[in-house]
Each structure stands twice: as C-alpha cells, then as structure tokens.
Design a protein around this motif. Structure first.
Motif, PDB file in Angstrom:
ATOM      1  N   ILE A 143      33.543  51.778   5.522  1.00  0.00           N
ATOM      2  CA  ILE A 143      34.287  52.230   7.260  1.00  0.00           C
ATOM      3  C   ILE A 143      35.333  50.895   6.473  1.00  0.00           C
ATOM      4  N   LEU A 144      36.416  51.179   6.608  1.00  0.00           N
ATOM      5  CA  LEU A 144      37.956  49.897   6.710  1.00  0.00           C
ATOM      6  C   LEU A 144      38.293  49.234   7.875  1.00  0.00           C
ATOM      7  N   ALA A 198      57.093  50.148   2.560  1.00  0.00           N
ATOM      8  CA  ALA A 198      55.285  49.376   2.424  1.00  0.00           C
ATOM      9  C   ALA A 198      55.571  49.132   4.608  1.00  0.00           C
ATOM     10  N   SER A 199      56.190  48.428   4.782  1.00  0.00           N
ATOM     11  CA  SER A 199      56.235  47.729   5.978  1.00  0.00           C
ATOM     12  C   SER A 199      56.147  48.749   7.281  1.00  0.00           C
ATOM     13  N   LEU A 200      56.012  49.855   6.919  1.00  0.00           N
ATOM     14  CA  LEU A 200      56.001  50.799   7.422  1.00  0.00           C
ATOM     15  C   LEU A 200      54.844  51.788   7.855  1.00  0.00           C
ATOM     16  N   ALA A 201      54.559  51.674   6.273  1.00  0.00           N
ATOM     17  CA  ALA A 201      53.442  52.600   6.252  1.00  0.00           C
ATOM     18  C   ALA A 201      52.203  51.883   6.668  1.00  0.00           C
ATOM     19  N   LEU A 202      52.440  50.679   6.638  1.00  0.00           N
ATOM     20  CA  LEU A 202      50.989  49.884   6.235  1.00  0.00           C
ATOM     21  C   LEU A 202      50.698  49.547   8.460  1.00  0.00           C
ATOM     22  N   PRO A 203      51.264  49.636   9.197  1.00  0.00           N
ATOM     23  CA  PRO A 203      51.243  49.990  10.481  1.00  0.00           C
ATOM     24  C   PRO A 203      50.087  51.193  10.935  1.00  0.00           C
ATOM     25  N   LEU A 204      50.912  52.657   9.981  1.00  0.00           N
ATOM     26  CA  LEU A 204      50.086  53.782  10.020  1.00  0.00           C
ATOM     27  C   LEU A 204      49.008  53.953   9.585  1.00  0.00           C
ATOM     28  N   ALA A 205      49.031  53.361   8.919  1.00  0.00           N
ATOM     29  CA  ALA A 205      47.284  53.236   7.370  1.00  0.00           C
ATOM     30  C   ALA A 205      46.156  52.600   8.542  1.00  0.00           C
ATOM     31  N   ALA A 206      47.249  51.545   9.427  1.00  0.00           N
ATOM     32  CA  ALA A 206      45.994  50.973  10.564  1.00  0.00           C
ATOM     33  C   ALA A 206      45.690  52.072  11.807  1.00  0.00           C
ATOM     34  N   LEU A 207      46.920  52.433  11.573  1.00  0.00           N
ATOM     35  CA  LEU A 207      46.164  53.068  12.810  1.00  0.00           C
ATOM     36  C   LEU A 207      45.267  54.236  12.761  1.00  0.00           C
ATOM     37  N   TRP A 208      45.835  54.577  11.302  1.00  0.00           N
ATOM     38  CA  TRP A 208      44.625  55.644  10.555  1.00  0.00           C
ATOM     39  C   TRP A 208      43.319  55.600  11.440  1.00  0.00           C
ATOM     40  N   ALA A 209      43.203  53.763  10.304  1.00  0.00           N
ATOM     41  CA  ALA A 209      41.392  53.639   9.679  1.00  0.00           C
ATOM     42  C   ALA A 209      41.368  52.803  11.626  1.00  0.00           C
ATOM     43  N   VAL A 210      41.749  52.159  12.834  1.00  0.00           N
ATOM     44  CA  VAL A 210      41.236  52.160  13.934  1.00  0.00           C
ATOM     45  C   VAL A 210      40.903  53.310  14.668  1.00  0.00           C
ATOM     46  N   TRP A 211      41.107  54.389  14.458  1.00  0.00           N
ATOM     47  CA  TRP A 211      39.962  55.678  14.963  1.00  0.00           C
ATOM     48  C   TRP A 211      39.324  55.971  14.516  1.00  0.00           C
ATOM     49  N   GLN A 212      38.999  55.579  13.010  1.00  0.00           N
ATOM     50  CA  GLN A 212      37.726  55.848  11.641  1.00  0.00           C
ATOM     51  C   GLN A 212      36.783  54.905  12.399  1.00  0.00           C
ATOM     52  N   VAL A 213      37.346  54.289  13.465  1.00  0.00           N
ATOM     53  CA  VAL A 213      35.531  53.094  13.513  1.00  0.00           C
ATOM     54  C   VAL A 213      35.408  53.404  14.624  1.00  0.00           C
ATOM     55  N   PRO A 214      33.132  53.211  14.615  1.00  0.00           N
ATOM     56  CA  PRO A 214      32.701  54.380  15.766  1.00  0.00           C
ATOM     57  C   PRO A 214      32.473  53.041  16.681  1.00  0.00           C
ATOM     58  N   ASP A 215      31.851  53.807  17.867  1.00  0.00           N
ATOM     59  CA  ASP A 215      31.579  52.536  19.045  1.00  0.00           C
ATOM     60  C   ASP A 215      30.416  51.876  18.344  1.00  0.00           C
ATOM     61  N   GLY A 216      30.023  50.501  18.471  1.00  0.00           N
ATOM     62  CA  GLY A 216      28.908  49.754  17.994  1.00  0.00           C
ATOM     63  C   GLY A 216      29.264  48.636  16.463  1.00  0.00           C
TER      64      GLY A 216
END
Length: 560
Positions: free
Chosen positions: A2-3, A28-46
């Motif tokens: 997981i990123l 890149a300044s626009l793409a980085l926050p969107l990539a981070a937003l995608w990664a936020v929703w890949q993090v499971p509970d725990g």
C-alpha cells in the motif's frame, strides 16, 4: 504494498522544483494531490505499515474513518490550492505547500506519537517556507516569528511524548487523559498549532504576510491538523470547552476591529477553530461528529474566502478595506464566490457551515450546557457580522474606490467556483459528508426550529451591522494583540536592561577575579616552596601526630 498518501506529496514536492519546464511543474502540481487522494482511499482500516525502532513499534500508516475524512479534504485542498496558484511565479511556494499538505496527511495517518512528531515538525518547516516565499521583508520577519512559536510548540510536544513513553512504555497514538505532566505537555503542544490562547496571535501575524495564493494553503492544514490530533487524543476534555469559547470570541472581537481583509479572515480562522475545540471538549458522538464535519466544511469555505481576497490582492495589490470598495462592478465572479463563502462561514441555511456547526450547538443542548449553547448562538451572530457581512461589504460593496480590476484568470476562478459549488452542495445534500464522519449520524439539520432560529440570528445580526455601520467603518489603525509582548515589549525590555546587566556582569567578573587572586595567594602561602605544608618536618613530630590520630580513632571506635 500500500502506498503512503503523504509520501506521494512529500517526495513529489521535493522533485517538483527541479522539473525543467514550467508546464511540467504545473501539471505535476495538479497531478500529485489527485494521486494522493486516490491513495487515501486505498488505505484499509487498521495498521497498514509497521516499523521496529529500538524496543518500540512505529505505525507510520494506519487508517480509519476519521483519518480518511481529514486526509480526503487535505488532498482536495492541495489540488484546489495548486490550481489557484498556477500563475504563482515563485518556484518555492507550491512545492513547499504540497510538502506542507503531505506532512499534514502524514499526521492524519500516524498511528504512533513519534510519527506524529516527525510530520508535525516537517509541517512547521514547510509552512514557514510558504510564508517566506512571498519575498517581502514583512513576510520574512513574520515567517521567523511563526517558526519560533511552532518550534517552541514542538519542543513542548516532544517533552510530553518523552514523558508519556517513559511512564507508559507505549508509543501508540490513542485517547489520552490530561492527568499527568506529560499528557498536559502533549495537549499544550497541540493547542499551540490550534491557535489557542495565549499564543493565538501567531496566526493573524503570519498568514496575511504570505502571497496572494500562499494564505489559501496556510488556512487549511496547521489548525485543522491540530483539530484532528485533539479529536484523536483528547476528546471529552472539559477544559477544551472553555479554551474553545475564548477562541471564538477572541476571533470575533479582533476581526471586527481589523482593517486588513486578510487579517479579518485570519482572526476568523481562530474563531472557527474555537467552535471545533468546543465540540471536542463536549466529547459526545454528536459533538465529535460536528467538530470533524465543521473542520471539513471550514477548509472549503475558508479557502474560498481567501481565494476571493487573494484575487483582489492579485488584481489590485491592496489589502486594506479603506482602500477597497465597489469591486463587484468589475469582479462579479470573485464577489459572488466571496459571498457564498461568507454565507457558509456564517452557517446560513442551505450552506455547508449550517449542516456542520449546528451539530455542535445541538450537542451542547443535548448535554444541558446552557451557557455554552447561548455562547455559541451569540457567536454565530458575531461571525455573520465580521465575516458574513463585513468582509464582502467593505471589499466589494462599500463606497466606490474607483478601482476597476477585472476578475482573475480562469485558473483562479475555477477553484473558486468549484468550492462555491461544494459549499452549496454539501449544504443541500449533507448525507455524503455525514457518511464520512467517525460515528453514525442521527441528526436532521433542517428541522423548523434549527432553520428559524438561525435565520433569526443572522437577520438581526445583519440589521445590527447596517444600523451600526458608522461605528464599524474602518480607519487606518493597528490592532494590538498579545504578540505585542514578544514583538515590541520584550526587545525594548532587553534594550533597557542590557546596560544594567552589562554593569552587573562586569562587577561580578571583577569580584570573581579578586576572589580567585586572593585564593591563589592563600594557596601559595600554604603550599608554595616556603609554605607551612611544603616545609620539611622532623620524623619524630610526624610519628607523634600519627600516634595521636590513631588514639583518637581508637577512642571513637569504643564509644557507645
């Protein structure tokens, strides 16, 4: 694997300034926050990441609903801020802002206190760079004062963490009770970043000195990260109710006195965070949901207000209300978006502020905290006075200043329009926001009593504003705040005491030198070549005194 969403922004921000072409940096300044937003929703509970350090286990990445709520709005804010700052000439500001946003996300995902502290300090450094990158002498001075306060807060926080770990043997970042010196230090370190008394003045001192785009970033992360850690670490701490109430009215009073449009909105940040701190202090599920929801909504409407103010500054180069007025004629989009933000911060029905702030008031009523409920009601009217009416009126509608700047470029208008839509959309349809909150929501904001009560408060507050307009008109004055003590009083005191202290220190040095000289002469007299202890003694005399000492010891030994 997981990123880690925070590392996407932090590492990307380090690479961003070295990209050769401006177009690549902007993309890149626009793409980085969107990539981070995608990664936020890949993090499971725990716990998702765990590391072993000495005898302890670190958890740099751990997810749950509260974490996901704050990380989501941090990523959205970073994306909108990057779009708004697309025309920013500084090559430092946007990378520093993305690093700042990533550090805030790192705190949100931290499952242990050491990780919290590391990202906490990175956040202080990055936000200092955002202020400093404005490039003026005032911004440099403000950034140094800002850094000093936050490093002090960091030292207090680290001392608390060290004491907590020594006492409990655990690094886990969980609910804490302020029942020991260590936990009180941790709470104090968190409150520094929240803008709590007595150091609240760092916020209106520093934020308005950033660039037209820098203040937008600054409004979102430091204080709301503090709200997050208070939600995580100290829910239900009664002291926070009264700390929050102080912040609410402190922000209102100073915002009403201000002439600088961005200082008005900076004091308003302290005021709004006060509502969240009150909710955390109440500590019920309703109150904590309200504090979390209000933090989410606040980031959106406060950024919108500061985008509106930043657009005015970008086009006119002026920030004093006395220099502005009549701008709605040539900046209709900016004025309209500013009004939407003003209505949202005032908790006007059918805006995002209404569906979040009313939960905190409802929680106070449910717990029979009568004076707190009355204070929150009065504060809602005060917010409408200083941010809901004063800011848009004096900037866009008061006596015509003769300025005719155009609306800002499309890259600045688009995030304002998007955040305006979010303010209205979340106000009309709060269910998606409520679904993100940490506890199940059983609350209907649009009851007749809620709507009528709020409209009455706002309408009478608006009437009071225009009746007292002559008293509220601003003049070219400077508001004195508690930072006067360390900005003005302390340097003057040092200058006054320096000659006296210099004389005292010189006298002490002379006295010490005289004492040392006399001690040297005494030692030389006894131990020098002619001293009593250096002369040759007869053997018989030495034997005699040895026998005397042995007899004395023998007598002492046999005494009862």
């Amino acid at each position: 694997m997981i990123l880690h969403p925070a590392l996407i922004l932090v590492l990307g921000a380090l690479v961003l300034p070295w990209l050769p072409h401006r177009g690549a940096r902007q993309a890149a300044s626009l793409a980085l926050p969107l990539a981070a937003l995608w990664a936020v929703w890949q993090v499971p509970d725990g716990s998702a990441w765990q590391l072993h350090f000495l005898d302890y286990t670190l958890t740099p990445l751990a997810g749950d609903k509260l974490t996901r709520l704050f990380a989501t709005i941090f990523a959205l804010m970073a994306a909108a801020g990057a779009l708004f700052a697309l025309r920013q000439e500084s090559r430092v500001e946007v990378p520093a802002a993305l690093f700042y946003a990533g550090s805030a996300m790192g705190v949100a995902f931290a499952g242990d206190l050491i990780t919290v502290f590391i990202f906490w300090e990175l956040m202080a450094i990055a936000s200092t760079l955002v202020i400093w990158s404005a490039g003026s002498r005032a911004s440099y001075s403000a950034s140094m004062r800002y850094l000093s306060i936050h490093l002090l807060g960091g030292v207090v926080l680290m001392a608390g963490i060290a004491g907590h770990v020594a006492a409990t043997g655990s690094l886990a970042f969980t609910h804490m009770t302020p029942d020991s010196g260590a936990s009180w230090l941790i709470l104090a370190g968190f409150l520094v970043n929240a803008g709590a008394p007595p150091l609240s003045a760092w916020l209106p001192d520093a934020y308005p000195e950033a660039s037209w785009s820098g203040t937008v970033f600054l409004s979102a992360f430091t204080t709301k990260t503090a709200v997050y850690v208070l939600l995580r670490g100290f829910p239900g701490t009664e002291l926070l109710i009264w700390v929050g109430m102080f912040m609410i009215f402190y922000g209102i009073v100073y915002a009403l006195l201000e002439n600088d449009m961005r200082r008005i909105l900076a004091y308003s940040i302290v005021n709004q965070v006060g509502f969240m701190v009150v909710g955390i202090g109440i500590g019920t599920e309703m109150a904590l949901n309200g504090a979390a929801a209000h933090a989410f909504a606040h980031i959106i409407y406060k950024a919108l207000l500061l985008m509106s103010a930043g657009s005015v500054l970008y086009r006119t180069g002026r920030r004093k209300c006395t220099d502005l007025g009549g701008l709605f004629q040539s900046m209709p989009v900016t004025a309209f978006c500013g009004i939407i933000g003003a209505l949202a911060i005032s908790s006007f029905p059918w805006t995002s502020g209404f569906v979040s702030k009313s939960m905190i008031s409802q929680a106070a009523g449910d717990e029979h905290l009568q004076y707190v409920w009355l204070g929150l009601a009065a504060a809602s009217a005060g917010v409408f006075l200083h941010a809901g009416i004063k800011f848009p009126w004096f900037v866009f509608f008061q006596k015509d200043s003769g300025l005719r700047p155009a609306d800002p470029p499309a890259s600045m208008q688009i995030p304002m329009i998007l955040f305006s839509a979010l303010c209205i959309g979340l106000g009309l349809f709060p269910a998606p926001l409520y679904a993100l909150l940490p506890f199940e929501v059983n609350y209907a904001p649009y009851s007749g009593a809620h709507v009528v009560t709020q409209l009455q408060l706002l309408l009478f507050s608006g009437l009071a504003f225009f009746v007292m307009l002559g008293f509220l008109k601003r003049t070219l004055t400077i508001s004195l705040d508690l930072d006067w003590f360390y900005r003005m009083f302390a340097p003057r005191l040092v200058n006054l005491l320096t000659p006296l202290l210099t004389g005292v220190i010189a006298g002490l040095e002379r006295t010490a030198a005289s004492v040392a000289q006399r001690a040297g002469k005494t030692l030389h007299r006894h131990h020098g070549p002619q001293g009593a202890l250096a002369r040759t003694w007869p053997t018989g005399s030495m034997a005699f005194w040895t026998v005397v000492m042995l007899l004395a010891w023998l007598a002492l030994y046999y005494l009862p």
